[in-house]
Design an enzyme around this catalytic site. Structure first.
Site, PDB file in Angstrom:
ATOM      1  N   TYR A  12      42.235  31.925  35.153  1.00  0.00           N
ATOM      2  CA  TYR A  12      41.364  31.401  36.151  1.00  0.00           C
ATOM      3  C   TYR A  12      41.848  29.793  36.605  1.00  0.00           C
ATOM      4  O   TYR A  12      41.924  29.752  37.787  1.00  0.00           O
ATOM      5  CB  TYR A  12      40.127  31.383  35.533  1.00  0.00           C
ATOM      6  CG  TYR A  12      38.901  30.866  36.421  1.00  0.00           C
ATOM      7  CD1 TYR A  12      38.426  31.828  37.408  1.00  0.00           C
ATOM      8  CD2 TYR A  12      38.109  29.667  36.345  1.00  0.00           C
ATOM      9  CE1 TYR A  12      37.265  31.447  38.367  1.00  0.00           C
ATOM     10  CE2 TYR A  12      37.226  29.401  37.218  1.00  0.00           C
ATOM     11  CZ  TYR A  12      36.673  30.183  38.070  1.00  0.00           C
ATOM     12  OH  TYR A  12      35.571  29.845  38.834  1.00  0.00           O
ATOM     13  N   GLY A  39      32.490  37.844  48.950  1.00  0.00           N
ATOM     14  CA  GLY A  39      31.530  37.596  47.916  1.00  0.00           C
ATOM     15  C   GLY A  39      30.209  36.932  48.298  1.00  0.00           C
ATOM     16  O   GLY A  39      29.755  36.077  47.622  1.00  0.00           O
ATOM     17  N   ALA A  40      29.655  37.659  49.363  1.00  0.00           N
ATOM     18  CA  ALA A  40      28.319  37.070  49.915  1.00  0.00           C
ATOM     19  C   ALA A  40      27.364  37.555  49.380  1.00  0.00           C
ATOM     20  O   ALA A  40      26.173  37.162  49.787  1.00  0.00           O
ATOM     21  CB  ALA A  40      28.214  36.972  51.368  1.00  0.00           C
ATOM     22  N   ARG A  49      25.968  37.613  46.300  1.00  0.00           N
ATOM     23  CA  ARG A  49      25.395  36.972  45.058  1.00  0.00           C
ATOM     24  C   ARG A  49      25.739  35.400  45.088  1.00  0.00           C
ATOM     25  O   ARG A  49      26.601  35.040  45.660  1.00  0.00           O
ATOM     26  CB  ARG A  49      25.614  37.700  43.570  1.00  0.00           C
ATOM     27  CG  ARG A  49      25.227  39.282  43.720  1.00  0.00           C
ATOM     28  CD  ARG A  49      25.834  39.967  42.358  1.00  0.00           C
ATOM     29  NE  ARG A  49      26.928  40.332  42.344  1.00  0.00           N
ATOM     30  CZ  ARG A  49      27.878  39.806  41.238  1.00  0.00           C
ATOM     31  NH1 ARG A  49      27.520  39.125  40.158  1.00  0.00           N
ATOM     32  NH2 ARG A  49      29.202  40.246  41.350  1.00  0.00           N
TER      33      ARG A  49
HETATM   34  P1  NAP Z   1      29.124  35.555  41.184  1.00  0.00           P
HETATM   35  O1  NAP Z   1      27.802  35.205  41.036  1.00  0.00           O
HETATM   36  O2  NAP Z   1      29.637  36.401  40.055  1.00  0.00           O
HETATM   37  O3  NAP Z   1      29.502  36.472  42.610  1.00  0.00           O
HETATM   38  C1  NAP Z   1      30.742  36.906  42.775  1.00  0.00           C
HETATM   39  C2  NAP Z   1      30.947  37.646  44.250  1.00  0.00           C
HETATM   40  O4  NAP Z   1      32.017  37.714  44.263  1.00  0.00           O
HETATM   41  C3  NAP Z   1      30.099  38.924  44.376  1.00  0.00           C
HETATM   42  O5  NAP Z   1      29.610  38.680  45.756  1.00  0.00           O
HETATM   43  C4  NAP Z   1      30.967  39.715  44.150  1.00  0.00           C
HETATM   44  O6  NAP Z   1      30.737  41.104  44.931  1.00  0.00           O
HETATM   45  C5  NAP Z   1      32.218  39.265  44.741  1.00  0.00           C
HETATM   46  N1  NAP Z   1      33.136  39.860  44.102  1.00  0.00           N
HETATM   47  C6  NAP Z   1      33.626  40.265  42.608  1.00  0.00           C
HETATM   48  N2  NAP Z   1      34.672  40.611  42.584  1.00  0.00           N
HETATM   49  C7  NAP Z   1      35.395  40.766  43.700  1.00  0.00           C
HETATM   50  C8  NAP Z   1      36.583  41.450  44.147  1.00  0.00           C
HETATM   51  N3  NAP Z   1      37.266  42.127  43.353  1.00  0.00           N
HETATM   52  N4  NAP Z   1      36.959  41.507  45.459  1.00  0.00           N
HETATM   53  C9  NAP Z   1      36.048  40.970  46.220  1.00  0.00           C
HETATM   54  N5  NAP Z   1      34.824  40.291  45.972  1.00  0.00           N
HETATM   55  C10 NAP Z   1      34.692  40.410  44.660  1.00  0.00           C
HETATM   56  O7  NAP Z   1      30.231  34.354  41.235  1.00  0.00           O
HETATM   57  P2  NAP Z   1      29.526  32.758  41.939  1.00  0.00           P
HETATM   58  O8  NAP Z   1      29.564  32.017  40.498  1.00  0.00           O
HETATM   59  O9  NAP Z   1      28.860  32.813  42.809  1.00  0.00           O
HETATM   60  O10 NAP Z   1      31.269  32.583  42.232  1.00  0.00           O
HETATM   61  C11 NAP Z   1      31.480  32.331  43.651  1.00  0.00           C
HETATM   62  C12 NAP Z   1      32.734  31.376  43.548  1.00  0.00           C
HETATM   63  O11 NAP Z   1      32.503  29.990  42.789  1.00  0.00           O
HETATM   64  C13 NAP Z   1      34.068  31.970  42.850  1.00  0.00           C
HETATM   65  O12 NAP Z   1      35.433  31.807  43.233  1.00  0.00           O
HETATM   66  C14 NAP Z   1      34.065  31.220  41.582  1.00  0.00           C
HETATM   67  O13 NAP Z   1      35.461  31.171  40.730  1.00  0.00           O
HETATM   68  C15 NAP Z   1      33.644  29.782  41.934  1.00  0.00           C
HETATM   69  N6  NAP Z   1      33.106  29.020  40.841  1.00  0.00           N
HETATM   70  C16 NAP Z   1      31.902  29.186  40.286  1.00  0.00           C
HETATM   71  C17 NAP Z   1      31.323  28.338  39.410  1.00  0.00           C
HETATM   72  C18 NAP Z   1      30.093  28.463  38.594  1.00  0.00           C
HETATM   73  O14 NAP Z   1      29.677  27.940  37.771  1.00  0.00           O
HETATM   74  N7  NAP Z   1      29.331  29.842  39.119  1.00  0.00           N
HETATM   75  C19 NAP Z   1      32.112  27.409  39.040  1.00  0.00           C
HETATM   76  C20 NAP Z   1      33.300  27.010  39.841  1.00  0.00           C
HETATM   77  C21 NAP Z   1      33.600  27.936  40.564  1.00  0.00           C
HETATM   78  P3  NAP Z   1      29.834  42.204  44.344  1.00  0.00           P
HETATM   79  O15 NAP Z   1      28.252  41.835  44.335  1.00  0.00           O
HETATM   80  O16 NAP Z   1      29.942  43.437  45.126  1.00  0.00           O
HETATM   81  O17 NAP Z   1      30.330  42.371  42.982  1.00  0.00           O
END
Ligand code: NAP
Length: 243
Positions: A151, A10-11, A13
């Site tokens: 989640y 997931g690199a 975004r």
């Molecule tokens: P994000 O901006 O929505 O980015 C998600 C990334 O995961 C994208 O690169 C996406 O690829 C990839 N992805 C989505 N569905 C997938 C699938 N089915 N298989 C493989 N890759 C997939 O999310 P983020 O906020 O950066 O979150 C990153 C991590 O941090 C996650 O594990 C999330 O649970 C955790 N987290 C986030 C927050 C927050 O506040 N943002 C808080 C706590 C934990 P595409 O571009 O191809 O869709």
């Protein structure tokens, strides 16, 4: 010395992109995303930053995609020294209304996805007698969150799995840790944050939401030699939201 390989799922975004950008040119990157546009974004980013590596398609909801991804790395004789399980999704709903696929998709992408990747790559780490596994969790694992039973369960499972792995793999010099972000501004949280910034910020002792780079810095530290004596931990990066 040859470059260490870093696999970041997931690199394309958000936090994953910031993690990629926080590592230097001494690494080779395997950076994943699910679709062609996101893969192109990764390739452009690698080029812009003058980093060596390549983008790979990986959909953690689909076991065939995981198998193809793992085989493609095996065919190229590439194995990650540092595995960063970051990819994630949310399918929020209160339990009364939660559909089976909303439960399954979240457990598959987070918990099962991490299981498959770790299982596929630890053999080589054991052989190398060196490895780093960094799994991205969430404050939801510790606090729970309305509408996020799927989640929170997946993330709590990841933390428990990581502690068990830290015990299994410590003697082989493989460190396994989690980073648990609080509210970070990314596509994942856009809908929750929009219009609620002040309310959310008022619940956070540091008075603001987190930035992807602030999570990436901690991941980067855990991957570094300075973190050699840290394993089995969940590092909370949340502005004090959970303490
Ligand atoms: P994000 O901006 O929505 O980015 C998600 C990334 O995961 C994208 O690169 C996406 O690829 C990839 N992805 C989505 N569905 C997938 C699938 N089915 N298989 C493989 N890759 C997939 O999310 P983020 O906020 O950066 O979150 C990153 C991590 O941090 C996650 O594990 C999330 O649970 C955790 N987290 C986030 C927050 C927050 O506040 N943002 C808080 C706590 C934990 P595409 O571009 O191809 O869709």
């Amino acid at each position: 010395m040859s470059k260490k390989n870093v696999l970041i799922t997931g690199a394309s975004r958000g936090i994953g992109k910031a993690i990629l950008e926080s590592f230097g040119r001494e690494y080779y990157f395997i950076a994943t995303a699910t679709n062609d546009q996101s893969l192109k974004d990764i390739e452009n980013n690698l080029q812009k930053l003058n980093l060596e590596g390549h983008a790979c398609k990986l959909n953690l909801e689909d076991r065939n995609s995981i198998k193809e991804f793992v085989s493609s790395l095996e065919d190229q004789d590439i194995s990650p020294h540092i595995l960063i399980n970051n990819a994630g999704i949310t399918r929020d709903n209160i339990m009364l209304r939660m559909k089976e696929d909303e439960w399954d998709d979240v457990i598959n992408v987070h918990l099962n996805g991490q299981y498959f990747l770790i299982k596929s790559f630890i053999k080589k780490m054991v052989k190398n007698k060196w490895g780093r596994i960094i799994n991205i969790s969430s404050t939801s694992a510790a606090l729970g969150n309305k509408g996020q039973a799927n989640y929170a369960a997946a993330k709590a499972g990841i933390e428990a799995m990581s502690r068990s792995l830290a015990r299994e793999l410590g003697a082989r010099n493989i460190n396994v840790n989690c980073v648990a972000p609080g509210f970070v501004e990314t596509d994942m949280t856009k809908d929750i944050i929009d219009g609620n910034e002040d309310l959310l910020a008022s619940q956070i002792p540091l008075g603001r939401l987190g930035k992807p780079e602030e999570i990436a810095d901690v991941v980067n530290f855990l991957a570094s030699e300075e973190a050699n004596y840290i394993t089995g931990q969940t590092i909370h990066v949340n502005g004090g939201l959970f303490m």
